[in-house]
Design a protein around this motif. Structure first.
Motif, mmCIF file in Angstrom:
data_model
loop_
_atom_site.group_PDB
_atom_site.id
_atom_site.type_symbol
_atom_site.label_atom_id
_atom_site.label_comp_id
_atom_site.label_asym_id
_atom_site.label_seq_id
_atom_site.Cartn_x
_atom_site.Cartn_y
_atom_site.Cartn_z
ATOM 1 N N TYR A 225 0.875 -1.180 0.000
ATOM 2 C CA TYR A 225 0.000 0.000 0.000
ATOM 3 C C TYR A 225 0.906 1.222 0.000
ATOM 4 C CZ TYR A 225 -2.957 3.710 1.975
ATOM 5 O OH TYR A 225 -3.608 4.892 2.189
ATOM 6 N N TYR A 226 0.662 2.146 -0.901
ATOM 7 C CA TYR A 226 1.472 3.364 -0.927
ATOM 8 C C TYR A 226 0.602 4.544 -1.324
ATOM 9 C CZ TYR A 226 1.609 2.426 -5.983
ATOM 10 O OH TYR A 226 1.263 2.170 -7.291
ATOM 11 N N GLU A 227 1.009 5.706 -0.839
ATOM 12 C CA GLU A 227 0.252 6.919 -1.111
ATOM 13 C C GLU A 227 0.605 7.461 -2.488
ATOM 14 O OE1 GLU A 227 -2.098 8.381 0.580
ATOM 15 O OE2 GLU A 227 -2.031 7.136 2.383
ATOM 16 N N SER A 228 -0.418 7.932 -3.203
ATOM 17 C CA SER A 228 -0.216 8.536 -4.509
ATOM 18 C C SER A 228 -1.253 9.627 -4.709
ATOM 19 C CB SER A 228 -0.347 7.475 -5.608
ATOM 20 O OG SER A 228 -0.254 8.054 -6.891
ATOM 21 N N THR A 229 -0.797 10.865 -4.791
ATOM 22 C CA THR A 229 -1.666 12.049 -4.965
ATOM 23 C C THR A 229 -2.824 12.052 -3.975
ATOM 24 O OG1 THR A 229 -3.003 10.963 -6.706
ATOM 25 C CG2 THR A 229 -1.088 12.267 -7.398
ATOM 26 N N GLY A 230 -2.507 11.758 -2.709
ATOM 27 C CA GLY A 230 -3.514 11.838 -1.659
ATOM 28 C C GLY A 230 -4.446 10.650 -1.593
ATOM 29 N N ARG A 231 -4.233 9.661 -2.439
ATOM 30 C CA ARG A 231 -5.102 8.483 -2.460
ATOM 31 C C ARG A 231 -4.225 7.239 -2.439
ATOM 32 N NH1 ARG A 231 -10.460 7.529 -5.182
ATOM 33 N NH2 ARG A 231 -10.638 5.286 -5.469
ATOM 34 N N GLY A 232 -4.578 6.285 -1.604
ATOM 35 C CA GLY A 232 -3.764 5.095 -1.478
ATOM 36 C C GLY A 232 -3.900 4.157 -2.669
ATOM 37 N N GLN A 233 -2.811 3.493 -3.007
ATOM 38 C CA GLN A 233 -2.803 2.493 -4.062
ATOM 39 C C GLN A 233 -2.440 1.144 -3.441
ATOM 40 O OE1 GLN A 233 -3.594 3.306 -7.318
ATOM 41 N NE2 GLN A 233 -3.965 5.378 -6.572
ATOM 42 N N ILE A 234 -3.140 0.094 -3.844
ATOM 43 C CA ILE A 234 -2.894 -1.251 -3.330
ATOM 44 C C ILE A 234 -2.565 -2.159 -4.504
ATOM 45 C CG2 ILE A 234 -3.884 -3.214 -2.087
ATOM 46 C CD1 ILE A 234 -5.849 -1.183 -0.804
ATOM 47 N N THR A 235 -1.486 -2.929 -4.379
ATOM 48 C CA THR A 235 -1.123 -3.823 -5.468
ATOM 49 C C THR A 235 -0.337 -5.019 -4.953
ATOM 50 O OG1 THR A 235 0.029 -3.984 -7.608
ATOM 51 C CG2 THR A 235 1.024 -2.559 -5.946
ATOM 52 N N ASP A 236 -0.449 -6.137 -5.673
ATOM 53 C CA ASP A 236 0.393 -7.295 -5.393
ATOM 54 C C ASP A 236 1.240 -7.640 -6.619
ATOM 55 O OD1 ASP A 236 -1.516 -8.295 -7.100
ATOM 56 O OD2 ASP A 236 -2.159 -9.941 -5.799
ATOM 57 N N ARG A 237 1.351 -6.699 -7.560
ATOM 58 C CA ARG A 237 2.202 -6.905 -8.740
ATOM 59 C C ARG A 237 3.625 -7.169 -8.273
ATOM 60 N NH1 ARG A 237 1.999 -1.914 -12.466
ATOM 61 N NH2 ARG A 237 3.630 -3.155 -13.487
ATOM 62 N N SER A 238 4.194 -8.256 -8.740
ATOM 63 C CA SER A 238 5.491 -8.693 -8.231
ATOM 64 C C SER A 238 6.568 -7.636 -8.394
ATOM 65 C CB SER A 238 5.922 -9.993 -8.922
ATOM 66 O OG SER A 238 5.999 -9.808 -10.324
ATOM 67 N N GLU A 239 6.579 -6.902 -9.531
ATOM 68 C CA GLU A 239 7.619 -5.891 -9.738
ATOM 69 C C GLU A 239 7.511 -4.743 -8.734
ATOM 70 O OE1 GLU A 239 4.890 -5.446 -13.450
ATOM 71 O OE2 GLU A 239 5.319 -6.965 -11.932
ATOM 72 N N ASP A 240 6.256 -4.364 -8.392
ATOM 73 C CA ASP A 240 6.055 -3.298 -7.412
ATOM 74 C C ASP A 240 6.442 -3.773 -6.010
ATOM 75 O OD1 ASP A 240 5.054 -1.567 -9.347
ATOM 76 O OD2 ASP A 240 3.009 -2.273 -9.081
ATOM 77 N N VAL A 241 6.050 -4.995 -5.681
ATOM 78 C CA VAL A 241 6.354 -5.545 -4.356
ATOM 79 C C VAL A 241 7.865 -5.683 -4.170
ATOM 80 C CG1 VAL A 241 6.117 -7.554 -2.858
ATOM 81 C CG2 VAL A 241 4.145 -6.736 -4.165
ATOM 82 N N ILE A 242 8.546 -6.202 -5.175
ATOM 83 C CA ILE A 242 9.998 -6.364 -5.089
ATOM 84 C C ILE A 242 10.682 -5.008 -4.946
ATOM 85 C CG2 ILE A 242 12.050 -7.038 -6.400
ATOM 86 C CD1 ILE A 242 10.324 -9.315 -7.597
ATOM 87 N N ALA A 243 10.212 -4.021 -5.713
ATOM 88 C CA ALA A 243 10.813 -2.681 -5.651
ATOM 89 C C ALA A 243 10.673 -2.068 -4.264
ATOM 90 C CB ALA A 243 10.165 -1.778 -6.702
ATOM 91 N N LEU A 244 9.497 -2.235 -3.640
ATOM 92 C CA LEU A 244 9.291 -1.649 -2.312
ATOM 93 C C LEU A 244 10.010 -2.447 -1.224
ATOM 94 C CD1 LEU A 244 5.633 -0.319 -2.405
ATOM 95 C CD2 LEU A 244 7.763 0.950 -2.519
#
Length: 273
Positions: A225-244
């Motif tokens: 879960y990460y903040e983006s322009t005042g609204r939270g984004q939720i993802t389980d995309r492997s590339e995003d998870v690995i990056a974070l």
């Protein structure tokens, strides 16, 4: 204004609660006015709650439960109401947070919601433009309700990394931030909570661009879960998870160990006293 019998209890958690309140009130053979007098709230508010036109406070729910002899049935519905007070885009994360066995978070600006005091949360939420007092109180209660997971018999492991600037930002004033930092010190004593601080002297840090949370759930891919322009984004995309995960490890490598971080918190408490 619709007649009471027109209320559809399946329409929303608030409608379901309104229907249950009316059922308990009628079972107790009390009018709205009589119930209002017992719980010391206005009859108009009781009517609005029964018609699903107003979200009750936890205090009102508890008083109604006691006055009507509901034996906890109304109070058990409170989590549904507090959940409804959260933005729709955030409700998916509430389910994830409930199921997670480990939560790792980096926060460069604020104390994370799971560790916020009531006054700190209230002060922060009041900073939103155009928000009403009622909206603030509903959001505060919803935030406090989330924290129940930390007092469960099986609480998640919570790893928190804060920027030192969080300790120096007087959200709510000196007394509010002092109490918030004292709360962090107490929570850091719990066996399944770790609090670390990234020193301000580092200047630029890997996570300066924004906070995030990584949730681990048994048998499922990690979710972020990460903040983006005042609204939270939720993802389980492997590339995003690995990056974070990589970013979190880099940030934590820059942080003080917990015992040093707690001393920094204590020094900040003295500075705000």
């Amino acid at each position: 204004m619709p007649a009471p019998l027109e209320l559809d209890p399946t329409a929303s958690p608030l409608a379901f609660f309104g229907a249950e309140l009316r059922k308990c009130r009628k079972k107790a053979r009390l009018s709205q006015e009589q119930l209002a007098e017992i719980v010391r709230f206005s009859p108009s508010l009781v009517g609005l709650v029964e018609r699903a036109q107003r979200t009750p406070s936890k205090d009102l729910v508890q008083r109604c439960d006691e006055a009507l002899g509901a034996e906890g049935e109304l109070l058990r519905l409170w989590p549904l109401l507090s959940r409804e007070a959260s933005p729709r885009w955030f409700r998916e994360w509430l389910d994830i947070e409930q199921e997670a066995h480990t939560l790792r978070t980096w926060q460069p600006l604020l104390v994370p919601g799971l560790l916020q005091t009531e006054e700190y949360a209230r002060a922060m939420l009041r900073g939103e433009p155009g928000v009403t007092d009622e909206q603030v109180e509903k959001a505060v209660q919803a935030r406090l309700e989330r924290q129940v997971i930390l007092s469960r018999p099986d609480p998640p492991m919570l790893w928190v990394v804060l920027d030192e600037g969080v300790l120096q930002r007087p959200i709510g004033g000196r007394e509010t931030i002092r109490q918030q930092l004292e709360h962090l010190v107490e929570m850091a004593k719990m066996p399944r909570i770790a609090v670390q601080v990234v020193p301000l002297a580092l200047g630029i840090t890997t996570g300066i661009l924004g906070g995030f949370v990584i949730a681990q759930i048994a048998g499922s891919p990690d979710i972020v879960y990460y903040e983006s322009t005042g609204r939270g984004q939720i993802t389980d995309r492997s590339e995003d998870v690995i990056a974070l995960h990589t970013r979190y490890d880099a940030i934590r490598a820059e942080a003080h160990p917990q015992h040093v971080s707690v001393e920094l918190l204590r020094e900040a408490i003295k500075a705000w006293t």
